[in-house]
Design a protein around this motif. Sequence first.
Motif, PDB file in Angstrom:
ATOM      1  N   ALA A   1      -2.235   6.166  10.895  1.00  0.00           N
ATOM      2  CA  ALA A   1      -1.512   7.423  11.130  1.00  0.00           C
ATOM      3  C   ALA A   1      -0.268   7.450  10.247  1.00  0.00           C
ATOM      4  CB  ALA A   1      -1.144   7.559  12.605  1.00  0.00           C
ATOM      5  N   PRO A   2      -0.445   7.615   8.932  1.00  0.00           N
ATOM      6  CA  PRO A   2       0.705   7.532   8.022  1.00  0.00           C
ATOM      7  C   PRO A   2       1.743   8.628   8.231  1.00  0.00           C
ATOM      8  CG  PRO A   2      -1.257   8.308   6.857  1.00  0.00           C
ATOM      9  CD  PRO A   2      -1.698   7.859   8.210  1.00  0.00           C
ATOM     10  N   LEU A   3       1.342   9.781   8.777  1.00  0.00           N
ATOM     11  CA  LEU A   3       2.285  10.885   8.953  1.00  0.00           C
ATOM     12  C   LEU A   3       3.030  10.834  10.283  1.00  0.00           C
ATOM     13  CD1 LEU A   3       0.213  13.886   7.532  1.00  0.00           C
ATOM     14  CD2 LEU A   3       2.048  12.615   6.414  1.00  0.00           C
ATOM     15  N   GLU A   4       2.733   9.845  11.074  1.00  0.00           N
ATOM     16  CA  GLU A   4       3.379   9.740  12.387  1.00  0.00           C
ATOM     17  C   GLU A   4       4.882   9.514  12.231  1.00  0.00           C
ATOM     18  OE1 GLU A   4       2.710   7.333  16.608  1.00  0.00           O
ATOM     19  OE2 GLU A   4       1.718   6.662  14.771  1.00  0.00           O
TER      20      GLU A   4
ATOM     21  N   PHE B   1       0.862  -1.178   0.000  1.00  0.00           N
ATOM     22  CA  PHE B   1       0.000   0.000   0.000  1.00  0.00           C
ATOM     23  C   PHE B   1       0.900   1.230   0.000  1.00  0.00           C
ATOM     24  CE2 PHE B   1      -2.775  -3.088   2.273  1.00  0.00           C
ATOM     25  CZ  PHE B   1      -3.867  -3.055   1.410  1.00  0.00           C
ATOM     26  N   PRO B   2       1.096   1.897  -1.144  1.00  0.00           N
ATOM     27  CA  PRO B   2       1.973   3.071  -1.147  1.00  0.00           C
ATOM     28  C   PRO B   2       1.380   4.208  -0.334  1.00  0.00           C
ATOM     29  CG  PRO B   2       0.830   2.865  -3.253  1.00  0.00           C
ATOM     30  CD  PRO B   2       0.509   1.627  -2.465  1.00  0.00           C
ATOM     31  N   ARG B   3       2.231   4.892   0.408  1.00  0.00           N
ATOM     32  CA  ARG B   3       1.811   6.097   1.126  1.00  0.00           C
ATOM     33  C   ARG B   3       2.098   7.289   0.219  1.00  0.00           C
ATOM     34  NH1 ARG B   3       4.168   5.472   7.323  1.00  0.00           N
ATOM     35  NH2 ARG B   3       3.078   3.535   7.871  1.00  0.00           N
ATOM     36  N   THR B   4       1.075   7.891  -0.289  1.00  0.00           N
ATOM     37  CA  THR B   4       1.240   9.046  -1.167  1.00  0.00           C
ATOM     38  C   THR B   4       0.351  10.180  -0.682  1.00  0.00           C
ATOM     39  OG1 THR B   4      -0.506   8.326  -2.700  1.00  0.00           O
ATOM     40  CG2 THR B   4       1.745   7.581  -3.162  1.00  0.00           C
ATOM     41  N   ILE B   5       0.762  11.368  -0.994  1.00  0.00           N
ATOM     42  CA  ILE B   5      -0.051  12.543  -0.704  1.00  0.00           C
ATOM     43  C   ILE B   5       0.227  13.573  -1.791  1.00  0.00           C
ATOM     44  CG2 ILE B   5       1.688  13.585   0.805  1.00  0.00           C
ATOM     45  CD1 ILE B   5      -0.664  14.679   2.485  1.00  0.00           C
ATOM     46  N   SER B   6      -0.793  14.270  -2.197  1.00  0.00           N
ATOM     47  CA  SER B   6      -0.627  15.249  -3.269  1.00  0.00           C
ATOM     48  C   SER B   6      -1.101  16.616  -2.815  1.00  0.00           C
ATOM     49  CB  SER B   6      -1.397  14.813  -4.522  1.00  0.00           C
ATOM     50  OG  SER B   6      -2.790  14.859  -4.291  1.00  0.00           O
ATOM     51  N   ALA B   7      -0.629  17.621  -3.515  1.00  0.00           N
ATOM     52  CA  ALA B   7      -0.989  19.006  -3.206  1.00  0.00           C
ATOM     53  C   ALA B   7      -1.218  19.760  -4.501  1.00  0.00           C
ATOM     54  CB  ALA B   7       0.099  19.686  -2.386  1.00  0.00           C
TER      55      ALA B   7
ATOM     56  N   GLY C   1     -13.281   5.200  10.756  1.00  0.00           N
ATOM     57  CA  GLY C   1     -12.019   4.525  11.016  1.00  0.00           C
ATOM     58  C   GLY C   1     -11.109   4.434   9.809  1.00  0.00           C
ATOM     59  N   ILE C   2     -11.566   4.910   8.650  1.00  0.00           N
ATOM     60  CA  ILE C   2     -10.745   4.917   7.447  1.00  0.00           C
ATOM     61  C   ILE C   2     -10.030   6.264   7.384  1.00  0.00           C
ATOM     62  CG2 ILE C   2     -10.754   4.784   4.925  1.00  0.00           C
ATOM     63  CD1 ILE C   2     -13.314   3.119   5.151  1.00  0.00           C
ATOM     64  N   PRO C   3      -8.716   6.310   7.555  1.00  0.00           N
ATOM     65  CA  PRO C   3      -8.023   7.603   7.664  1.00  0.00           C
ATOM     66  C   PRO C   3      -8.144   8.459   6.416  1.00  0.00           C
ATOM     67  CG  PRO C   3      -6.439   5.783   7.495  1.00  0.00           C
ATOM     68  CD  PRO C   3      -7.786   5.166   7.707  1.00  0.00           C
ATOM     69  N   GLN C   4      -8.305   7.836   5.233  1.00  0.00           N
ATOM     70  CA  GLN C   4      -8.399   8.613   3.993  1.00  0.00           C
ATOM     71  C   GLN C   4      -9.664   9.453   3.911  1.00  0.00           C
ATOM     72  OE1 GLN C   4      -7.720   5.401   4.207  1.00  0.00           O
ATOM     73  NE2 GLN C   4      -5.997   4.836   2.905  1.00  0.00           N
ATOM     74  N   THR C   5     -10.672   9.156   4.726  1.00  0.00           N
ATOM     75  CA  THR C   5     -11.895   9.962   4.707  1.00  0.00           C
ATOM     76  C   THR C   5     -11.732  11.284   5.455  1.00  0.00           C
ATOM     77  OG1 THR C   5     -12.782   8.864   6.690  1.00  0.00           O
ATOM     78  CG2 THR C   5     -13.328   7.884   4.557  1.00  0.00           C
ATOM     79  N   LEU C   6     -10.602  11.459   6.156  1.00  0.00           N
ATOM     80  CA  LEU C   6     -10.331  12.669   6.935  1.00  0.00           C
ATOM     81  C   LEU C   6     -11.488  12.983   7.881  1.00  0.00           C
ATOM     82  CD1 LEU C   6      -8.816  15.000   4.169  1.00  0.00           C
ATOM     83  CD2 LEU C   6      -7.692  13.251   5.566  1.00  0.00           C
ATOM     84  N   PRO C   7     -11.797  12.054   8.793  1.00  0.00           N
ATOM     85  CA  PRO C   7     -12.919  12.266   9.717  1.00  0.00           C
ATOM     86  C   PRO C   7     -12.584  13.337  10.740  1.00  0.00           C
ATOM     87  CG  PRO C   7     -11.686  10.322  10.355  1.00  0.00           C
ATOM     88  CD  PRO C   7     -11.082  10.801   9.065  1.00  0.00           C
ATOM     89  N   PRO C   8     -13.585  13.849  11.454  1.00  0.00           N
ATOM     90  CA  PRO C   8     -13.312  14.831  12.509  1.00  0.00           C
ATOM     91  C   PRO C   8     -12.497  14.199  13.628  1.00  0.00           C
ATOM     92  CG  PRO C   8     -15.622  14.136  12.537  1.00  0.00           C
ATOM     93  CD  PRO C   8     -15.024  13.572  11.298  1.00  0.00           C
ATOM     94  N   LEU C   9     -11.766  15.045  14.368  1.00  0.00           N
ATOM     95  CA  LEU C   9     -10.945  14.535  15.457  1.00  0.00           C
ATOM     96  C   LEU C   9     -11.795  13.891  16.539  1.00  0.00           C
ATOM     97  CD1 LEU C   9      -8.236  17.334  15.883  1.00  0.00           C
ATOM     98  CD2 LEU C   9      -7.966  15.067  14.872  1.00  0.00           C
ATOM     99  N   GLU C  10     -12.963  14.473  16.775  1.00  0.00           N
ATOM    100  CA  GLU C  10     -13.901  13.839  17.693  1.00  0.00           C
ATOM    101  C   GLU C  10     -14.555  12.657  16.983  1.00  0.00           C
ATOM    102  OE1 GLU C  10     -16.588  16.851  18.875  1.00  0.00           O
ATOM    103  OE2 GLU C  10     -15.080  18.026  19.968  1.00  0.00           O
ATOM    104  N   ALA C  11     -15.301  11.865  17.707  1.00  0.00           N
ATOM    105  CA  ALA C  11     -15.941  10.690  17.119  1.00  0.00           C
ATOM    106  C   ALA C  11     -16.838  11.097  15.952  1.00  0.00           C
ATOM    107  CB  ALA C  11     -16.755   9.954  18.186  1.00  0.00           C
ATOM    108  N   ALA C  12     -16.760  10.324  14.862  1.00  0.00           N
ATOM    109  CA  ALA C  12     -17.592  10.601  13.691  1.00  0.00           C
ATOM    110  C   ALA C  12     -19.071  10.464  14.063  1.00  0.00           C
ATOM    111  CB  ALA C  12     -17.241   9.629  12.564  1.00  0.00           C
TER     112      ALA C  12
END
Length: 656
Positions: free
Chosen positions: A417-420, A253-259, A487-498
């Motif tokens: 937590a891919p950026l950890e 699973f490649p860790r990629t991020i784009s801007a 629980g899927i990090p790619q969805t960028l959920p709120p820091l509090e519980a979804a």
Amino acid sequence: MGNKQVRIGQLIAPFGPGSIYTDRDGVPQVVAGLDHWFKRWDQTEGKMIPCSDRIEFERFEPRLSALLGVDRFCLPPDFRIVRKGDTAPPNALLNVPAQRFPRWYRHTRTGQMRRFNLQTTRVDRPPGGGRWQPVRFISVCTAGHLCEFPWKEWIGCQCSSDDQLVLTDRGGSELSSIHIACQSCPDKSTGRRGRNLSGTTVMPDVENGEQSAFQKAGIRCPGDRPWLGEGANMANCNEPLVGALINQTNIYFPRTISAIALPDLQVEDDSITRMRNEITRSVEGSLGVARTIWNISGEESAAAYIQSELSRICGLSSELGQVKAALASLFSPQSATIPSGAAVPTAAESELLQFRRSEFNVIRNELDDPDLVPDLRVRMAKVPVELAPWIGRVNLVERLRETRAFFGFDRLKQSNAPLENMPNSAMLQLFRSPPVQAQERWLPAAVVFGEGLYVELNEARIEKWQLENAVWLRGRLDDGFIARLGGIPQTLPPLEAANRDWASRYLLVHSLAHILINQLIFDCGYSTAALRERLYVSSDPSAPMAGFLIYTAAGDSEGTLGGLVRLGRPELFGPTMQRALSRASWCSADPICSEHLGGQGSKQANLAACHACTLLPETSCETINHGLDRAVVVGTPVSRQSGFMSELLEESYTLG
């Protein structure tokens, strides 16, 4: 070694360092780590030497640099042929190395096993007919290690040699039909009797105390990292070792991020903006070094360095103060964040959601000044009258620049937590000798120019829909489904519980993006795999987001031809959206697809979504096709009125 041409973008994903690909001769290989990049073979010295000028490949993206903690990004090197009698071009004969993996091969006639080396470039045909064929099985662990299948350990073989192993494949559909044994082990020993591979590929539930088949046999992960070369093992790995096929999708699973490149909207002096553009255009490869100097030696030293580079490369005379101000604009973390008039969220947001909000604040507004902002051009289009109750904005993104960076990979399951621990985690995984100094750290990236359509939903209409359909949404989106989606990090959920408000909003925006892409491909001239989505979703009460960008994922240095942007015109966008909704209203798998069965997909995070109606190629979707439900857009066959845009669908049926 290696005998395959790979596009530069594919070396970011899916064929980044540590991945396995099969070349045109059918030989599986592992893409080498970053220590091996930007080197070529020198016949005179008989070894690999660094390329003549790596700065040619260096790129700079300020937001990615701040997020990943790395000052420099490098394009994968393109291969340049030296023709006989011609002068060699700069950086000629560079390639991205790959090494033979797995090392174990099997004789196609006798089943005899033989182990080669990572550097073996040629495998001769064995005497007596047949050929050596790579084995199909390897082993991996969740720490990212890639190991040979432990053939000898699995059968308890204690022999010193490897040449008496025999792999028998009876051709069955189960692993029990594949048998490994050693002919040199003593009679009646476990090695001589051998063992089948049944159960070796089952991933254990570690949280509930389960063990893998290898753990039960006392086999630990050896910590192999073949992409970094022989002997690059990480000792004392405690993760369970699991068997896998070499073409199994979850072993990489490649860790990629784009801007998306954004302008600095806080700069009021046009001369500073022009200097910033000149620096980015003419000496972009030097910006990584300048960023390091800026952080270590100070602003004056960095500005002096760029001033000398402008003079050396393009003969441009510049003022030190102006260069310093331009660099401050490029390197400042506050640039291109919240423009004047933009809403500020009430609740704290994750780093990645803040990163995405920066783009949302810019791309939703008009930005049409090619002289001052050459890499982003946004024009606001009129929303078609028939879509106005549901669609708040339609923007034509006539030009954009996307930088996609690679910063590591996962195996078997993706990290939450891919950026950890960035950038140290990436340096340890991608380099055999991790760079210690900041100026030596870099990551691979690809830069493309393209076009896109930005669509934003009507916020008041979303709130009204959620309120009127609260009972239906409560029944459709139960707490378990919301937890899985959040629980899927790619969805960028709120820091509090979804919660249900966020989940319904996310499903609505994401599903509508997929529905529209599946219709756009018939008219825009691009295939589904050539388009990407970019979602902007937040349920923050003060600064909500509900928009998406559909853009070209494969452009060149000059951009694309405008076929996608053209469909954003009012006279074309309205009919296109109506056709998209009409197609999505009924799936060939209905009513099964629309029924609430608790969830679909590998993570049970989809509802009404399948390959016949909503799913896209995984490279086109931010979440690898998770978080989809077309019912929130068009309703279900038994509850059509519950969809967000069902009213428009009914009007289409009436007109038809």
